[in-house]
Write a protein that holds these residues in place. Structure first.
Motif, PDB file in Angstrom:
ATOM      1  N   LEU A 161      31.554  40.489  42.524  1.00 40.65           N
ATOM      2  CA  LEU A 161      32.526  40.314  43.598  1.00 40.65           C
ATOM      3  C   LEU A 161      32.397  41.425  44.630  1.00 40.65           C
ATOM      4  CD1 LEU A 161      35.701  39.144  41.682  1.00 40.65           C
ATOM      5  CD2 LEU A 161      34.282  37.837  43.227  1.00 40.65           C
ATOM      6  N   TYR A 171      33.057  31.650  29.112  1.00 39.75           N
ATOM      7  CA  TYR A 171      32.738  33.078  29.153  1.00 39.75           C
ATOM      8  C   TYR A 171      33.066  33.781  27.834  1.00 39.75           C
ATOM      9  CZ  TYR A 171      32.512  37.922  30.540  1.00 39.75           C
ATOM     10  OH  TYR A 171      32.195  39.240  30.599  1.00 39.75           O
ATOM     11  N   GLY A 172      34.290  33.570  27.351  1.00 39.80           N
ATOM     12  CA  GLY A 172      34.714  34.234  26.116  1.00 39.80           C
ATOM     13  C   GLY A 172      33.795  33.896  24.951  1.00 39.80           C
ATOM     14  N   ASN A 231      44.715  33.960  36.935  1.00 38.09           N
ATOM     15  CA  ASN A 231      43.596  34.785  37.391  1.00 38.09           C
ATOM     16  C   ASN A 231      42.257  34.250  36.891  1.00 38.09           C
ATOM     17  OD1 ASN A 231      44.085  35.398  34.759  1.00 38.09           O
ATOM     18  ND2 ASN A 231      44.003  37.603  34.997  1.00 38.09           N
ATOM     19  N   PRO A 232      41.928  33.010  37.261  1.00 37.90           N
ATOM     20  CA  PRO A 232      40.604  32.520  36.839  1.00 37.90           C
ATOM     21  C   PRO A 232      39.511  33.377  37.467  1.00 37.90           C
ATOM     22  CG  PRO A 232      41.541  31.081  38.507  1.00 37.90           C
ATOM     23  CD  PRO A 232      42.600  32.071  38.149  1.00 37.90           C
ATOM     24  N   PHE A 233      38.369  33.461  36.766  1.00 40.39           N
ATOM     25  CA  PHE A 233      37.221  34.140  37.358  1.00 40.39           C
ATOM     26  C   PHE A 233      36.730  33.311  38.539  1.00 40.39           C
ATOM     27  CE2 PHE A 233      36.515  35.207  32.730  1.00 40.39           C
ATOM     28  CZ  PHE A 233      37.046  36.467  32.845  1.00 40.39           C
ATOM     29  N   PRO A 234      36.198  33.940  39.550  1.00 42.45           N
ATOM     30  CA  PRO A 234      35.648  33.156  40.668  1.00 42.45           C
ATOM     31  C   PRO A 234      34.323  32.502  40.273  1.00 42.45           C
ATOM     32  CG  PRO A 234      35.388  35.487  41.086  1.00 42.45           C
ATOM     33  CD  PRO A 234      36.130  35.370  39.789  1.00 42.45           C
ATOM     34  N   LYS A 235      34.369  31.743  39.218  1.00 39.24           N
ATOM     35  CA  LYS A 235      33.193  31.020  38.729  1.00 39.24           C
ATOM     36  C   LYS A 235      33.615  29.574  38.515  1.00 39.24           C
ATOM     37  CE  LYS A 235      31.621  34.985  35.983  1.00 39.24           C
ATOM     38  NZ  LYS A 235      30.381  35.392  36.590  1.00 39.24           N
ATOM     39  N   SER A 236      32.712  28.770  37.991  1.00 40.12           N
ATOM     40  CA  SER A 236      33.059  27.374  37.789  1.00 40.12           C
ATOM     41  C   SER A 236      34.064  27.246  36.649  1.00 40.12           C
ATOM     42  CB  SER A 236      31.816  26.561  37.478  1.00 40.12           C
ATOM     43  OG  SER A 236      31.338  26.914  36.202  1.00 40.12           O
ATOM     44  N   PRO A 243      34.571  25.420  41.438  1.00 38.06           N
ATOM     45  CA  PRO A 243      35.153  26.744  41.190  1.00 38.06           C
ATOM     46  C   PRO A 243      36.560  26.655  40.622  1.00 38.06           C
ATOM     47  CG  PRO A 243      34.973  26.300  43.544  1.00 38.06           C
ATOM     48  CD  PRO A 243      34.227  25.220  42.842  1.00 38.06           C
ATOM     49  N   ARG A 275      40.935  29.220  28.754  1.00 40.03           N
ATOM     50  CA  ARG A 275      40.011  30.332  28.599  1.00 40.03           C
ATOM     51  C   ARG A 275      40.442  31.221  27.432  1.00 40.03           C
ATOM     52  NH1 ARG A 275      39.892  33.974  33.732  1.00 40.03           N
ATOM     53  NH2 ARG A 275      41.891  34.609  32.900  1.00 40.03           N
ATOM     54  N   SER A 316      43.449  41.901  38.648  1.00 43.07           N
ATOM     55  CA  SER A 316      43.698  40.774  37.749  1.00 43.07           C
ATOM     56  C   SER A 316      42.396  40.252  37.149  1.00 43.07           C
ATOM     57  CB  SER A 316      44.423  39.656  38.504  1.00 43.07           C
ATOM     58  OG  SER A 316      43.602  39.117  39.506  1.00 43.07           O
ATOM     59  N   ILE A 317      41.285  40.410  37.917  1.00 40.21           N
ATOM     60  CA  ILE A 317      39.994  39.952  37.389  1.00 40.21           C
ATOM     61  C   ILE A 317      39.579  40.824  36.208  1.00 40.21           C
ATOM     62  CG2 ILE A 317      37.545  39.745  37.933  1.00 40.21           C
ATOM     63  CD1 ILE A 317      39.139  37.586  39.195  1.00 40.21           C
ATOM     64  N   VAL A 377      40.012  38.356  27.549  1.00 46.85           N
ATOM     65  CA  VAL A 377      39.261  37.476  26.653  1.00 46.85           C
ATOM     66  C   VAL A 377      38.314  38.274  25.763  1.00 46.85           C
ATOM     67  CG1 VAL A 377      39.362  35.452  28.121  1.00 46.85           C
ATOM     68  CG2 VAL A 377      37.453  37.021  28.350  1.00 46.85           C
ATOM     69  N   GLY A 378      38.470  39.602  25.796  1.00 47.58           N
ATOM     70  CA  GLY A 378      37.696  40.406  24.854  1.00 47.58           C
ATOM     71  C   GLY A 378      36.375  40.898  25.389  1.00 47.58           C
ATOM     72  N   ALA A 379      36.239  40.964  26.723  1.00 49.04           N
ATOM     73  CA  ALA A 379      35.029  41.567  27.267  1.00 49.04           C
ATOM     74  C   ALA A 379      35.167  43.074  27.145  1.00 49.04           C
ATOM     75  CB  ALA A 379      34.845  41.174  28.722  1.00 49.04           C
ATOM     76  N   ARG A 409      30.408  31.725  48.660  1.00 49.33           N
ATOM     77  CA  ARG A 409      30.273  31.000  47.411  1.00 49.33           C
ATOM     78  C   ARG A 409      31.587  30.453  46.901  1.00 49.33           C
ATOM     79  NH1 ARG A 409      26.955  34.828  43.868  1.00 49.33           N
ATOM     80  NH2 ARG A 409      28.192  33.884  42.239  1.00 49.33           N
ATOM     81  N   TRP A 410      32.665  31.172  47.078  1.00 51.29           N
ATOM     82  CA  TRP A 410      33.940  30.620  46.614  1.00 51.29           C
ATOM     83  C   TRP A 410      34.911  30.525  47.755  1.00 51.29           C
ATOM     84  CZ3 TRP A 410      32.827  28.540  42.384  1.00 51.29           C
ATOM     85  CH2 TRP A 410      31.886  29.139  41.528  1.00 51.29           C
ATOM     86  N   HIS A 412      31.868  40.630  36.192  1.00 51.42           N
ATOM     87  CA  HIS A 412      32.895  40.119  37.094  1.00 51.42           C
ATOM     88  C   HIS A 412      33.137  40.988  38.314  1.00 51.42           C
ATOM     89  CE1 HIS A 412      33.752  37.079  34.174  1.00 51.42           C
ATOM     90  NE2 HIS A 412      33.811  38.011  33.245  1.00 51.42           N
ATOM     91  N   ALA A 455      41.692  39.871  33.311  1.00 47.14           N
ATOM     92  CA  ALA A 455      41.265  38.592  32.757  1.00 47.14           C
ATOM     93  C   ALA A 455      40.071  38.791  31.850  1.00 47.14           C
ATOM     94  CB  ALA A 455      40.920  37.622  33.887  1.00 47.14           C
TER      95      ALA A 455
END
Lengths: 439, 266
Positions: free
Chosen positions: A338, B121-122, B109-114, B159, B175, A315-316, A323-325, A438-439, A334, A319
C-alpha cells in the motif's frame, strides 16, 4: 432589530472582502510563479535549442599517399606517426579545391581558410583513415565539422560586425561560408553527436558533447538507486514499524530530518574526506559521486517512505495481526504494497534531486576534463571507478569557458538535464497512478 | 437431595469454560485501565461486554488475543487462560494465539485485495491447506458461514473494499473464521453498519455460536440482549456484574448496572 437576509451586514461584507482579497493574493502568486517559469523556460530553450544543431561542411577529401602514408604499404605504425597537424592541410586543400570548383573568390590566407574547418575534423578524418587504411589514395566524401565561429554565424551568434573584431575569424571568412551554404556545401543539421561525444578542449567548442557526462550521471544514478533505495526503505520500515518509540529513536528521527536540510556541499566535503582521502577510492569516479549522492538522498527517501508507511491506515495492520500474521508478514504483505506508490515517488524525486546536484561533485573532482568514456568496470579501477563528469557539472564547466560557443552548449546541457528530470517525474507520476488505480 | 445437586452441577458444567481470566490488570503507562477483572467465558456461547465508553471493555477484549502487545505502553498483569493454558506464558507466540482467537474489528477493514485473497490469507500463512482445491474449499466454507457466499461467489476476484459496509464486515468475519479459530472476538462489529446490515450480522453471530465461543463488545444494549446469553457490565475498568443476559437486563444486582441499562449513566 430585525435584519433582512437580502442586505449584507457590515460584518459579512468585511468577511467577503477578506476572502476575495485572499483569493486574489493566491491567484497573483500563481501568476507570478507561472510567469517566472515561462521566462526561465523561454530563456533556456531559446539559448540552448541551437546546440542540438551543428554546422557541417561536406567535402570530397583526397587522401594523398605521400602525405599520409610514407611507407606506401599501409603500415599502421608509420601511418599513425602522421598527427592531426599532418591532416589539417589535407582538409584545407580539399576546401581550396572546392572553392576553385565552385568559382568562389578566396581572399584568405591558407591559415585563415583552414580555420573554417574545426580542428576536430582532422582528428575525425585521421581516425577514419587509421581504422580503414585502404582509404589512402582515394577521394572520400566527409561531413566535416565547421569551426565554432562559422557554426555561430549560421546560428546568429556571430555577425559580420562581431567577426570584424574577432581574431579567430573575419568577415571574409563568413562571406565564403555564406557562399558555400548557398550551394549546400555547408549545412546546419541535427547533431546527435552532442549527446554522444565527450567534452572537447576550449579551442573546439563545436566538438564538445555530453557523452561522458550522461554516462557519468547514469552510473551515479545506478549507484544511488542500488544503495539508497534498499537502505532507505529498510531503515524506514524498521524505524516506523519495529523500533520502540523512545528517546533514542526520537534522536535518530530528529537527526534524519536535520540531515535532509544539510547543505549538499557538506556532503561533498564528507565524501572527499572519507571516500577519497581515507578509503582511497578514485577521484572523480562515479562510485564516489554515487556514494556522496546516496548519503544526500537517503534522508529524502527515508522521510518520504516513512510518510508513505504512516499513511497506511492502522486498521490494515490490525486486520493482518488479527488473523495471526506476524509483524513482518503484516508489513511485507499488506503495509508495504500500500505504501509502494509513495515510496516510489519519494525515491524518484530523491533521484531527480541527486541527478541535478552539483556542489558535492565539484569537491570530489568530478569537475575534471574527461575525454575518455568511463567503463562501468575495469580490473584496475573497479566498479564505476573510472573518471567521469556529470550533467550539472558539465553545465558548470561550460559556463566557465571563455569561448561564447560554449554558452549555447551549456544551455543545451541544461535542456538535456531538464528533459531527464521531466522523464523521471513523469515516471513517478505514472507509477503512482498505476499502483493506486488498482483498488 | 443429593441427586438434585448433582443435576445442578451437571447443568452448570454442561457449558465448558473456554476462557478464564483471573485478577487481570491492564495499565496504559500509569493509567490503570482494567482493575482486577475475573471472568469465565463459556464455550459455544455469545458473551457480551457492555458498559460506557472508556470503561475498558475493548481493552479487555484485546487482552484475549494479545492485540494489546502492539501497544508499547500497554502492560497486562494477571492470568488469562484459554482451555487452561496461560496465553501470557513466555512460551506462547501471539501469532499462533491469534490464529486460534479470531478478531473482528469495529470498522470493517478488509485488505485491499480480492474477496478470495482476503479470506484465503489467514489459511495461507498458517499453512492450513495443502493445495488450491483445499484452499478454495476453506474460502467457500468460510464465506458460507459468514452468509456472504451467495453474494460473493460470482465475484471472488473483485476487491473486498468494493463491497458494501455490511458485506465488508461479513467478509471480515469470514476472514476471521477461515483460520478455524476457537474463539471469535468482536469489537463493536456493528457500530459502523446500518440497521439492515446489523440485523444480518447479528443473525450471523447467533449461528456462529454453534461452533465458537463468541465474545462481543457492544454499545447497544438491545444488541447485547438480542444476541448474547451472558453479559458482562464494565464500569471504570471494573467488571461490575457478570451473569446471564436475561438476569442482567431484568434483575441486575448492582445498582450501577441498573443505572446503566436504564440509561442513567454512561
Amino acid at each position: 432589530m430585525k435584519t433582512s437576509l437580502l442586505t449584507l451586514d457590515a460584518r459579512t461584507k468585511k468577511r467577503n472582502a477578506a476572502e476575495a482579497r485572499f483569493k486574489a493574493y493566491g491567484l497573483s502568486a500563481i501568476f507570478v510563479a507561472m510567469f517566472a517559469l515561462l521566462i526561465l523556460l523561454t530563456s533556456v530553450v531559446s539559448n540552448g535549442l541551437s546546440s542540438f544543431q551543428q554546422t557541417f561542411i561536406t567535402l570530397e577529401v583526397a587522401l594523398p599517399e605521400d602525405k599520409l602514408d610514407k611507407s606506401g604499404v599501409r603500415d599502421l605504425a608509420v601511418m599513425s606517426r602522421v598527427t592531426t597537424i599532418g591532416y589539417a592541410p589535407v582538409l584545407r586543400d580539399a576546401l581550396l579545391a572546392k572553392l576553385d570548383a565552385l568559382d568562389i573568390e578566396n581572399p584568405l590566407s591558407n591559415r585563415d581558410l583552414g580555420n573554417l574547418i574545426s580542428k576536430q575534423s582532422a582528428a575525425t578524418v585521421r581516425d577514419r583513415v587509421l581504422a580503414n587504411p585502404d582509404l589512402v589514395g582515394q577521394t572520400v566524401t566527409f561531413d566535416l565539422l565547421a569551426s565554432g565561429r562559422i557554426d555561430g554565424y549560421f546560428k546568429g551568434a556571430v555577425t559580420m560586425e562581431s567577426a570584424a573584431l574577432d581574431g579567430n575569424t573575419s568577415p571574409e571568412a563568413l562571406t565564403i561560408a555564406q557562399a558555400l551554404a548557398d550551394v549546400g556545401v555547408i549545412e546546419t543539421k541535427f547533431n546527435w553527436n552532442f549527446f554522444v561525444w565527450p567534452d572537447a578542449s576550449v579551442q573546439r567548442p563545436e566538438a564538445a558533447g555530453l557523452g561522458v557526462a550522461i554516462l557519468g550521471s547514469l552510473y551515479m544514478m545506478i549507484v544511488v538507486l542500488v544503495l539508497a533505495l534498499p537502505i532507505g526503505v529498510a531503515s524506514s520500515i524498521y524505524l516506523e514499524e519495529f523500533a520502540p518509540k523512545n528517546r533514542w529513536t526520537d534522536l535518530i528521527e530528529v537527526n534524519i530530518s536535520n540531515l535532509a536540510a544539510v547543505p549538499s556541499i557538506v556532503y561533498g566535503i564528507l565524501g572527499l574526506a572519507i571516500f577519497i582521502n581515507f578509503m582511497e577510492f578514485n577521484q572523480s569516479s562515479p562510485l564516489v559521486g554515487g556514494l556522496v549522492l546516496t548519503l544526500m538522498t537517503l534522508p529524502t527517501i527515508i522521510i518520504s517512505t516513512r510518510a508513505a508507511l504512516k499513511s497506511v491506515p492502522p486498521s490494515i495492520r490490525d486486520a493482518a495481526l488479527g488473523v495471526g500474521a506476524s509483524k513482518m508478514q503484516s508489513v511485507f504483505h499488506h503495509v508495504l504494497p500500500l505504501a509502494a506508490p509513495g515510496i516510489l515517488t519519494g525515491t524518484i524525486i530523491g533521484l531527480a534531486q541527486a541527478l541535478g546536484e552539483t556542489a558535492p561533485l565539484l569537491l570530489i573532482g568530478m569537475v575534471a576534463f574527461v575525454r575518455e568514456y568511463p567503463a562501468a568496470y575495469t580490473p584496475e579501477a573497479g566498479l564505476f571507478g573510472e573518471a567521469a563528469t556529470a550533467l550539472p557539472v558539465q553545465v558548470f564547466n561550460w559556463t566557465q569557458r571563455s569561448d561564447p560557443a560554449f554558452f549555447e552548449r551549456a544551455f543545451g546541457a541544461v535542456i538535456t538535464l531538464l528533459v531527464f528530470l521531466l522523464i523521471m517525474n513523469a515516471v513517478a507520476i505514472y507509477l503512482r497512478r498505476r499502483f493506486e488505480r488498482r483498488w | 437431595m443429593e441427586d438434585l445437586t448433582q443435576m445442578d452441577r451437571a447443568m452448570s458444567t454442561q457449558q465448558d469454560i473456554k476462557i478464564s481470566a483471573k485478577n487481570v490488570q491492564v495499565y496504559y503507562d500509569k493509567n490503570h485501565a482494567i482493575k482486577d477483572v475475573n471472568v469465565e467465558i463459556a464455550d459455544k456461547t455469545v458473551t457480551a461486554f457492555i458498559g460506557p465508553s472508556g470503561c475498558g471493555k475493548s481493552t479487555f477484549l484485546r487482552c484475549i488475543n494479545r492485540m494489546n502487545d502492539t501497544i508499547d505502553i500497554c502492560r497486562v498483569e494477571g492470568d488469562i487462560r484459554i482451555d487452561g493454558e496461560d496465553i501470557y506464558d513466555p512460551k506462547v507466540d501471539p501469532v499462533q494465539l491469534r490464529a486460534k482467537v479470531g478478531m473482528v474489528f469495529q470498522k470493517p477493514n478488509p485488505f485491499p485485495k480480492s474477496i478470495y485473497d482476503n479470506v484465503a490469507y489467514g489459511p495461507k500463512i498458517h499453512g492450513l491447506s495443502r493445495n488450491k482445491a483445499e484452499l478454495d474449499e476453506i474460502v467457500e466454507k468460510s464465506l458460507r458461514k459468514a452468509a456472504l457466499w451467495n453474494e460473493a461467489k460470482d465475484r471472488l476476484d473483485a476487491p473486498g473494499t468494493g463491497l458494501s459496509g455490511g458485506q465488508q464486515q461479513r467478509l471480515c468475519i469470514a476472514r476471521a473464521i477461515a483460520t478455524a479459530p476457537e474463539v471469535l472476538l468482536m469489537d463493536e462489529p456493528c457500530s459502523a453498519l446500518d440497521p439492515i446490515a446489523t440485523a444480518q450480522v447479528e443473525e450471523l453471530i447467533d449461528e456462529l455460536r454453534q461452533s465458537y465461543s463468541v465474545v462481543i463488545v457492544t454499545h447497544s444494549m438491545q444488541q447485547a440482549a438480542r444476541v448474547s446469553q451472558k453479559t458482562a457490565f464494565f464500569h471504570l475498568g471494573n467488571l461490575v456484574e457478570y451473569d446471564d443476559t436475561d438476569k442482567i437486563f431484568t434483575n441486575p444486582e448492582d445498582p450501577r448496572t441498573e443505572s446503566y441499562i436504564s440509561g442513567r449513566i454512561g
